[in-house]
Design an enzyme around this catalytic site. Structure first.
Site, PDB file in Angstrom:
ATOM      1  N   THR A  72     -82.804 -15.642 -16.484  1.00  0.00           N
ATOM      2  CA  THR A  72     -81.357 -15.542 -16.697  1.00  0.00           C
ATOM      3  C   THR A  72     -81.066 -14.416 -17.684  1.00  0.00           C
ATOM      4  O   THR A  72     -80.261 -13.519 -17.417  1.00  0.00           O
ATOM      5  CB  THR A  72     -80.801 -16.878 -17.246  1.00  0.00           C
ATOM      6  OG1 THR A  72     -81.094 -17.898 -16.295  1.00  0.00           O
ATOM      7  CG2 THR A  72     -79.308 -16.810 -17.484  1.00  0.00           C
ATOM      8  N   CYS A 329     -79.867 -25.551 -10.368  1.00  0.00           N
ATOM      9  CA  CYS A 329     -78.859 -25.138 -11.335  1.00  0.00           C
ATOM     10  C   CYS A 329     -77.465 -25.594 -10.907  1.00  0.00           C
ATOM     11  O   CYS A 329     -76.584 -25.750 -11.722  1.00  0.00           O
ATOM     12  CB  CYS A 329     -78.863 -23.635 -11.504  1.00  0.00           C
ATOM     13  SG  CYS A 329     -80.516 -22.975 -11.667  1.00  0.00           S
TER      14      CYS A 329
HETATM   15  N1  PMP Z   1     -83.283 -16.206 -10.598  1.00  0.00           N
HETATM   16  C1  PMP Z   1     -83.758 -17.015  -9.652  1.00  0.00           C
HETATM   17  C2  PMP Z   1     -83.958 -16.475  -8.270  1.00  0.00           C
HETATM   18  C3  PMP Z   1     -84.063 -18.345  -9.940  1.00  0.00           C
HETATM   19  O1  PMP Z   1     -84.523 -19.158  -8.980  1.00  0.00           O
HETATM   20  C4  PMP Z   1     -83.861 -18.827 -11.262  1.00  0.00           C
HETATM   21  C5  PMP Z   1     -84.168 -20.266 -11.614  1.00  0.00           C
HETATM   22  N2  PMP Z   1     -83.528 -21.217 -10.814  1.00  0.00           N
HETATM   23  C6  PMP Z   1     -83.363 -17.935 -12.213  1.00  0.00           C
HETATM   24  C7  PMP Z   1     -83.095 -16.635 -11.852  1.00  0.00           C
HETATM   25  C8  PMP Z   1     -83.110 -18.356 -13.628  1.00  0.00           C
HETATM   26  O2  PMP Z   1     -84.315 -18.615 -14.281  1.00  0.00           O
HETATM   27  P1  PMP Z   1     -84.315 -19.296 -15.724  1.00  0.00           P
HETATM   28  O3  PMP Z   1     -83.491 -20.543 -15.595  1.00  0.00           O
HETATM   29  O4  PMP Z   1     -85.731 -19.591 -15.990  1.00  0.00           O
HETATM   30  O5  PMP Z   1     -83.688 -18.340 -16.669  1.00  0.00           O
END
Ligand code: PMP
Length: 392
Positions: A72, A329
């Site tokens: 993110t 998410c």
């Molecule tokens: N990009 C993609 C394609 C993801 O699948 C995810 C996690 N669901 C994220 C970004 C975000 O990752 P994080 O929550 O570890 O920051």
């Protein structure tokens, strides 16, 4: 009580033993990696070692590693950092990305728009690939940045990022190219050099590292405005004391994933093929959103007409199976999957999307057990739907 089955590796993979050991060793060390004394230098050496190893694992010689709190933050830094860097030279910078990007990209693009930029979201085909007419139009508009994920987190389809990079490299002015490789790294071989991108985001917990740590890889010389202000850590790209323990876990996990990948990939694919077959037997009208060939080897997104995805996930959880509707998410909502809708499916299919994702600890026995529990859960759900009073 029966054993819980974990089929939600795309949301977060279990911690690898190698990562846990590396973290245990690192967490005993005192100090701050920016301090000049022996304690600080020992931590700085862990960070530098992890940087070198990451560049080697991802075939990115000479690239810059910026440690972040996950994908993110890496996506935010790549896109917002590029937008803010271009402020003086581009009055209204254009950012283009497929509409099926993760929220960590889409919501960053919305922020860029609020800061005076423009976003162009590209529609996709039934197989998740970008519609070529939309891509042509976007590339002709001299975008500042193109962002295209390597693997889609819900449907598991892959984008031809290297091919796109070659097209982008021939454009004048040449846009910057970012890929969110979060769901691909650690599951299939990924080479930063072969992809030909300028920026790449990764997150440790998707490949068996700890949650809350990741990285942005940058082509050497690329300047971005930092999003955080403080000390001059990470060559000025990202202020704040680095998560040394997490970084030690990240690199240990990635090395372990790569070491076992030769055996893991065909096994993951076999599980996928057996799951498809088993599901077809359970529900003849099952619809698979994940393309049969060329997708992530550990992901199967499916929908059974008339079966609500959320009800299925809840019922499976009660039957000791963890899986998810679309991406974790956005699991708070009962809306139809926006990914399925973007791929051209109607509401009935989009409301039923279930994502199963597995990994190298998943066994044949787990697979059999999953199909067995799915059979029972589907029979129960269908019985309760059949006995519902019909609305006239
Ligand atoms: N990009 C993609 C394609 C993801 O699948 C995810 C996690 N669901 C994220 C970004 C975000 O990752 P994080 O929550 O570890 O920051």
């Amino acid at each position: 009580m029966s054993k819980r089955l974990y089929f939600d590796w795309n949301a977060s993979a279990p911690l690898r033993a190698q990562a846990r050991d590396a973290m245990r060793a690192a967490e005993l060390l005192p100090g701050n990696p920016s301090s000049g004394h022996a304690e600080g230098r020992a931590l700085a050496a862990i960070l530098d070692g992890a940087r070198t190893r990451l560049l080697s694992e991802l075939d990115a010689p000479g690239a810059i590693v910026v440690w972040t709190s996950g994908a993110t933050e890496a996506n935010n830094l790549a896109l917002l950092g590029a937008a803010r860097q271009a402020k003086g030279s581009h009055p209204r910078p254009l950012f283009a990305a497929p509409v099926t990007e993760h929220e960590a990209v889409l919501n960053t693009l919305s922020q860029i728009e609020r800061e005076g930029g423009e976003q162009q979201l590209l529609p996709v085909e039934r197989d998740g690939s970008i519609r070529s007419d939309a891509l042509d139009t976007a590339l002709a508009r001299e975008p500042l940045v193109i962002s295209c994920m390597l693997a889609q987190n819900e449907a598991g389809n892959m984008h031809p990022v290297a091919e796109l990079a070659r097209r982008i490299a021939a454009l004048r002015p040449r846009p910057l190219f970012h890929t969110d490789a979060t769901q691909a790294v650690g599951k299939i071989p990924v080479s930063f050099r072969a992809l030909g991108v300028d920026m790449m985001s990764i997150s440790a917990h998707k490949f068996g590292g700890p949650r809350g740590v990741g990285a942005l890889l940058l082509r050497k010389g690329l300047r971005l405005q930092p999003l955080q202000f403080g000390g001059g850590q990470e060559q000025g790209y990202r202020a704040g004391t680095e998560n040394v323990v997490g970084i030690a876990g990240l690199i240990a996990a990635l090395e372990a994933a790569h070491a076992g990948m030769g055996e893991a990939v065909p096994r993951l694919q076999q599980i996928g093929a057996a799951l498809r077959e088993g599901l077809r037997r359970l529900a003849q009208d099952v619809c698979f959103l994940t393309p049969e060939f060329g997708a992530l080897p550990n992901t199967l997104a499916l929908s059974i007409p008339g079966v609500d995805g959320r009800s299925l996930v809840v019922a499976l959880d009660l039957a000791e199976v963890a899986c998810s509707v679309g991406s974790a998410c956005s699991s708070g909502a009962t809306l139809p999957s926006r990914i399925a809708k973007a791929m051209g499916y109607g509401d009935e299919i989009a409301k039923g999307v279930l994502r199963l994702s597995w990994g190298d600890a998943t066994t044949e026995a787990d697979l059999k057990e999953l199909l067995d529990r799915l059979r029972q859960v589907l029979a129960r759900l269908r019985r309760s739907t059949d006995s519902e009073p019909r609305r006239t």
